[in-house]
Design a protein around this motif. Structure first.
Motif, short mmCIF file in Angstrom:
data_model
loop_
_atom_site.label_atom_id
_atom_site.label_comp_id
_atom_site.label_asym_id
_atom_site.label_seq_id
_atom_site.Cartn_x
_atom_site.Cartn_y
_atom_site.Cartn_z
N VAL A 73 -17.03 11.97 2.15
CA VAL A 73 -17.11 12.92 3.31
C VAL A 73 -16.02 12.05 4.48
CG1 VAL A 73 -18.66 13.27 4.95
CG2 VAL A 73 -19.46 13.34 2.83
N GLY A 74 -15.39 12.94 5.29
CA GLY A 74 -14.79 12.50 6.34
C GLY A 74 -13.31 12.12 5.90
N VAL A 75 -12.94 12.76 4.93
CA VAL A 75 -11.69 12.83 4.45
C VAL A 75 -10.71 13.55 5.27
CG1 VAL A 75 -9.90 12.94 2.54
CG2 VAL A 75 -11.86 11.93 2.31
N GLY A 76 -9.65 13.02 5.72
CA GLY A 76 -8.51 13.99 6.49
C GLY A 76 -7.26 13.98 6.16
N SER A 77 -6.16 14.32 6.66
CA SER A 77 -4.85 14.18 5.85
C SER A 77 -4.19 12.72 6.10
CB SER A 77 -3.96 15.06 6.80
OG SER A 77 -3.81 14.79 8.44
N LYS A 78 -4.77 11.95 6.77
CA LYS A 78 -4.28 10.47 6.90
C LYS A 78 -5.04 9.50 5.86
CE LYS A 78 -2.34 11.18 11.59
NZ LYS A 78 -2.36 10.65 12.62
N SER A 79 -6.19 10.20 5.15
CA SER A 79 -6.92 9.52 4.39
C SER A 79 -6.19 8.72 3.01
CB SER A 79 -8.23 10.28 3.75
OG SER A 79 -8.96 10.67 4.89
N ARG A 80 -6.51 7.71 2.81
CA ARG A 80 -6.14 7.08 1.51
C ARG A 80 -7.08 6.10 1.12
NH1 ARG A 80 -0.55 6.80 -0.19
NH2 ARG A 80 -1.59 6.05 -2.01
N LEU A 81 -7.18 5.67 -0.28
CA LEU A 81 -7.80 4.29 -0.70
C LEU A 81 -7.19 3.30 -0.83
CD1 LEU A 81 -10.27 6.59 -3.11
CD2 LEU A 81 -10.64 5.83 -0.96
N ALA A 82 -7.28 2.26 -0.06
CA ALA A 82 -6.55 1.02 0.02
C ALA A 82 -6.34 0.44 -1.48
CB ALA A 82 -7.22 0.06 1.05
N LYS A 83 -7.41 0.47 -2.33
CA LYS A 83 -7.37 -0.20 -3.55
C LYS A 83 -6.42 0.65 -4.53
CE LYS A 83 -11.32 2.58 -5.46
NZ LYS A 83 -12.68 2.47 -5.94
N TYR A 84 -6.12 1.72 -4.01
CA TYR A 84 -4.98 2.20 -5.13
C TYR A 84 -3.62 2.34 -4.49
CZ TYR A 84 -8.61 4.46 -7.53
OH TYR A 84 -9.75 4.94 -8.22
N ILE A 85 -3.40 1.57 -3.26
CA ILE A 85 -1.98 1.54 -2.74
C ILE A 85 -1.28 0.30 -2.85
CG2 ILE A 85 -0.86 1.89 -0.29
CD1 ILE A 85 -3.54 3.39 0.63
N THR A 86 0.03 0.57 -3.17
CA THR A 86 0.88 -0.74 -3.12
C THR A 86 2.00 -0.31 -1.83
OG1 THR A 86 0.71 -0.69 -5.78
CG2 THR A 86 2.70 -1.85 -4.64
N VAL A 87 2.22 -1.71 -1.33
CA VAL A 87 3.09 -1.76 -0.29
C VAL A 87 4.43 -1.86 -0.85
CG1 VAL A 87 3.91 -3.11 1.66
CG2 VAL A 87 1.53 -2.70 1.23
N LEU A 88 5.19 -0.68 -0.36
CA LEU A 88 6.65 -0.61 -1.03
C LEU A 88 7.60 -1.40 -0.35
CD1 LEU A 88 6.91 3.37 -1.42
CD2 LEU A 88 6.26 1.43 -3.18
N GLY A 89 7.32 -1.92 0.81
CA GLY A 89 8.29 -3.04 1.33
C GLY A 89 9.66 -2.15 2.32
N THR A 90 9.37 -0.93 2.32
CA THR A 90 10.43 -0.14 3.08
C THR A 90 10.19 0.21 4.59
OG1 THR A 90 9.56 1.90 2.44
CG2 THR A 90 10.98 0.88 0.71
N GLU A 91 9.02 0.24 4.87
CA GLU A 91 8.79 0.36 6.54
C GLU A 91 7.62 -0.20 6.90
OE1 GLU A 91 7.26 4.75 7.42
OE2 GLU A 91 8.92 4.87 6.17
N ASN A 92 7.28 -0.26 8.21
CA ASN A 92 6.04 -1.08 8.54
C ASN A 92 5.06 -0.16 8.52
OD1 ASN A 92 7.25 -3.36 9.38
ND2 ASN A 92 7.82 -2.79 11.40
#
Length: 104
Positions: A73-92
């Motif tokens: 509940v409460g998911v929007g267009s900017k929503s992500r789950l941090a546990k699945y995200i890898t930082v690519l190192g291309t931008e802040n």
């Protein structure tokens, strides 16, 4: 290996994050209470964040992440789950913590 700045809202704390770092692991260094929430997370919502800036500097959304987001509940267009995200190192990146860590 490159590094980028990760800004965490609402506190405004910033840290340097290396390319290839898991976003949740980086966020736990800023907000250690997130680690405890992961232990009791049943629906994936404990790592639910809003990506305010730098979306292209993060790994793409996977099918598994999308399926979990659909159940929260409460998911929007900017929503992500941090546990699945890898930082690519291309931008802040600017991330807004939700729930008890949002300051709301």
């Amino acid at each position: 290996m490159s590094t980028v700045t990760l800004k965490v809202l609402p506190t405004g704390k910033t840290i340097e994050v290396a390319e290839g770092t898991n976003l949740l692991e980086a966020l736990i260094t800023v907000e250690p209470g997130l680690a405890e929430r992961q232990k009791t997370d049943k629906d994936g919502s404990a790592s639910h964040v809003f990506i305010q800036e730098g979306r292209k500097g993060l790994s793409k959304t996977t099918r598994e992440e999308n399926e979990q987001l659909d159940a929260i509940v409460g998911v929007g267009s900017k929503s992500r789950l941090a546990k699945y995200i890898t930082v690519l190192g291309t931008e802040n990146v600017t991330v807004e913590l939700l729930g008890e860590f949002s300051g709301l």
